[in-house]
Motif scaffolding. Sequence first.
Motif, mmCIF file in Angstrom:
data_model
loop_
_atom_site.group_PDB
_atom_site.id
_atom_site.type_symbol
_atom_site.label_atom_id
_atom_site.label_comp_id
_atom_site.label_asym_id
_atom_site.label_seq_id
_atom_site.Cartn_x
_atom_site.Cartn_y
_atom_site.Cartn_z
ATOM 1 N N LYS A 74 2.689 12.188 -9.391
ATOM 2 C CA LYS A 74 1.316 12.438 -9.856
ATOM 3 C C LYS A 74 1.319 13.390 -11.050
ATOM 4 O O LYS A 74 0.611 13.170 -12.050
ATOM 5 N N ARG A 114 -2.453 -3.698 -7.681
ATOM 6 C CA ARG A 114 -2.313 -2.252 -7.462
ATOM 7 C C ARG A 114 -1.772 -1.524 -8.684
ATOM 8 O O ARG A 114 -1.392 -0.357 -8.608
ATOM 9 N N ARG A 163 5.589 12.337 -4.076
ATOM 10 C CA ARG A 163 4.258 11.904 -4.505
ATOM 11 C C ARG A 163 3.617 12.915 -5.461
ATOM 12 O O ARG A 163 3.010 12.548 -6.473
ATOM 13 N N GLU A 175 5.300 11.299 6.481
ATOM 14 C CA GLU A 175 3.884 11.174 6.121
ATOM 15 C C GLU A 175 3.075 12.352 6.677
ATOM 16 O O GLU A 175 2.129 12.818 6.051
ATOM 17 N N GLY A 189 2.604 6.311 -6.151
ATOM 18 C CA GLY A 189 2.213 6.541 -7.536
ATOM 19 C C GLY A 189 3.093 5.822 -8.534
ATOM 20 O O GLY A 189 2.864 5.926 -9.744
ATOM 21 N N ASP A 249 0.835 -1.207 0.000
ATOM 22 C CA ASP A 249 0.000 0.000 0.000
ATOM 23 C C ASP A 249 0.869 1.256 0.000
ATOM 24 O O ASP A 249 0.507 2.276 -0.614
ATOM 25 N N TYR A 250 2.012 1.185 0.667
ATOM 26 C CA TYR A 250 2.944 2.321 0.640
ATOM 27 C C TYR A 250 3.452 2.543 -0.771
ATOM 28 O O TYR A 250 3.473 3.687 -1.269
ATOM 29 N N GLU A 263 2.010 1.719 -3.547
ATOM 30 C CA GLU A 263 0.905 2.272 -4.341
ATOM 31 C C GLU A 263 0.729 3.756 -4.057
ATOM 32 O O GLU A 263 0.453 4.546 -4.962
ATOM 33 N N SER A 264 0.911 4.151 -2.793
ATOM 34 C CA SER A 264 0.721 5.558 -2.421
ATOM 35 C C SER A 264 1.738 6.480 -3.077
ATOM 36 O O SER A 264 1.501 7.684 -3.216
ATOM 37 N N ASN A 315 6.331 13.596 0.486
ATOM 38 C CA ASN A 315 5.099 14.134 -0.104
ATOM 39 C C ASN A 315 5.359 14.956 -1.357
ATOM 40 O O ASN A 315 4.519 15.011 -2.267
#
Length: 556
Positions: free
Chosen positions: A469, A103, A465, A454, A56, A50-51, A53-54, A462
């Motif tokens: 994106k 994912r 990320r 985080e 991107g 999940d990390y 996937e977060s 961040n």
Amino acid sequence: MKKENKVKNSIDISKTWWKEGVLYQIYPQSFKDSDGDGFGDFKGVIEKLDYLESLGITMVWMNPFFESPMVDNGYDVSDYRVIQPRYGSMEDFQNMLDGMHKRGIKLVLDVVVNHSSNEHDWFKQSRSSRDNPYREYYHWWPAEKGEPPFRHSLFDPEGAWTYDEQTNAYYLHYFAAAQPDLNWENSKVRYEVYDIMKFWAEKGVDGFRMDAFQYASKDTIFPEWPKGHEEEYDKWYGMNPPLHGYLNEMYNEVISKYDIFAVAEGAGTTLQDAHDIVDADRNELQMAYHFDYVGSDQLKLTDFKAIFTKWDTSFAEEGWLSIFLSNHDNSRLVNRFGNSSPEYRTVSAQMLNTFMLSMRGTPYTYFGDELGMTNIDMPSIEEYVDVSALGDYKRAVKEGKDLGEFMKNLNFYSRENSRTPMQWNDSKNAGFTTTTPWKKVNPDYKDINVAKQEKDPTSVLNHFRKMVKLRNENKVLVYGKYELLDKNNEDIYAYTRVLDGKKMLVLLNFTDHDSSITSPQIQQLAEIQINNYNSLAINNHTITLKPYQAVIVSLN
């Protein structure tokens, strides 16, 4: 898996998923330990899917996890179809792969087939007698012919030939003595490799990174080559002409039959070498991974820009590049190209990640660089376990070098720096393991870790990320034309990306002081897409960037 149809865009570059993706490299034994043995493993990766996937990211390249005696941390394979037990089982692997695919993350396998382990059954058979069917799987030199012609070894200060008493002959190893080179001139070896690749492709693996592959083909006459040319290793040892035939054969036997891609570590010594490997009409590999800028932390920014611009210009309409600044064979990104001081670590890491994710080519991010992880201080050779570092130290002693200066350089550049455990939180061992880790955790983990970043919207994590994106949502940052601006500016790297009427301006300050750039493009500023500061100083045609400021702006 059926291959997808490809379409052309306005600059005649075919579009496909592995060009549009963002790749994240995992060094598996340093990522996350799930069972308390001190080594990272597949279940640890599963815990962190999940990390991933977060972030991107859309691809993961994982360093080797095959059965191995671990002389070179898995780059000495003793069985290509068996999992090294410290990482888990084949069932664990399949669960990890399925979790990635669920994912939207592809997996790139690290294939080590320039050489194997000396504990592979092929080599055990090969060394057993001169008339064994596996003898020609490796390169042997009969001792009755005298000592073989000199060959340099990257890991062994004694050279690349090792005497084996059992059959009174020498075997070749471009790396450690425990890593004998496979004989790619033997078609049986090649088809063994193709079968291995198909084995993993059928399990669902999406790509292959071919380790040290430019060295796979050798001139088996082994002509005399002069000593003293170690710095020209690729020239003397790589890109033997038959390699292209082997790559084409690999393409026909494996790559063309699946929706996968393959990238070779290294791309020769010239632009033409690289094109000969990856141009689409060659039907060989699909992506060039070159090292022109590996040592460019010692260059002026103008030289750094010239290297990237040269490669981009050459590959503007044919072939495809990877974009990277660090990996498991180099020290940390922020130490080499940024500024690891507490004052500038965050902004310089953000700037470097902005650079990699805004260039044309597939970006390769090494685990921990999304946090700005730093080098670890290891001033004593007794702390080192890496076969490369230990070999270099022995060579330095043998050659009578200044060991103080040698250790200073090793401490900064050693690949041990990039292999320290992932820093997940501020608990003991950074949340990597509940026991003693295989390699000590960097002491700065309480300040640099995932959990802390985080919570901080301005953190390196961040910002990474946001940048991923932006790239994923704007194909102009993938396929768009690249144009360098103000090439003689010694502080700022500025360029535009243009595709189908969409235009973005990228401004990167590579220094620890305010720096300015003047350009007519500034009058076309529209919307700020990325900025690692809260403001942007604009005065007419001039923008002044703060230390390590990174800005991406849409242009009208």
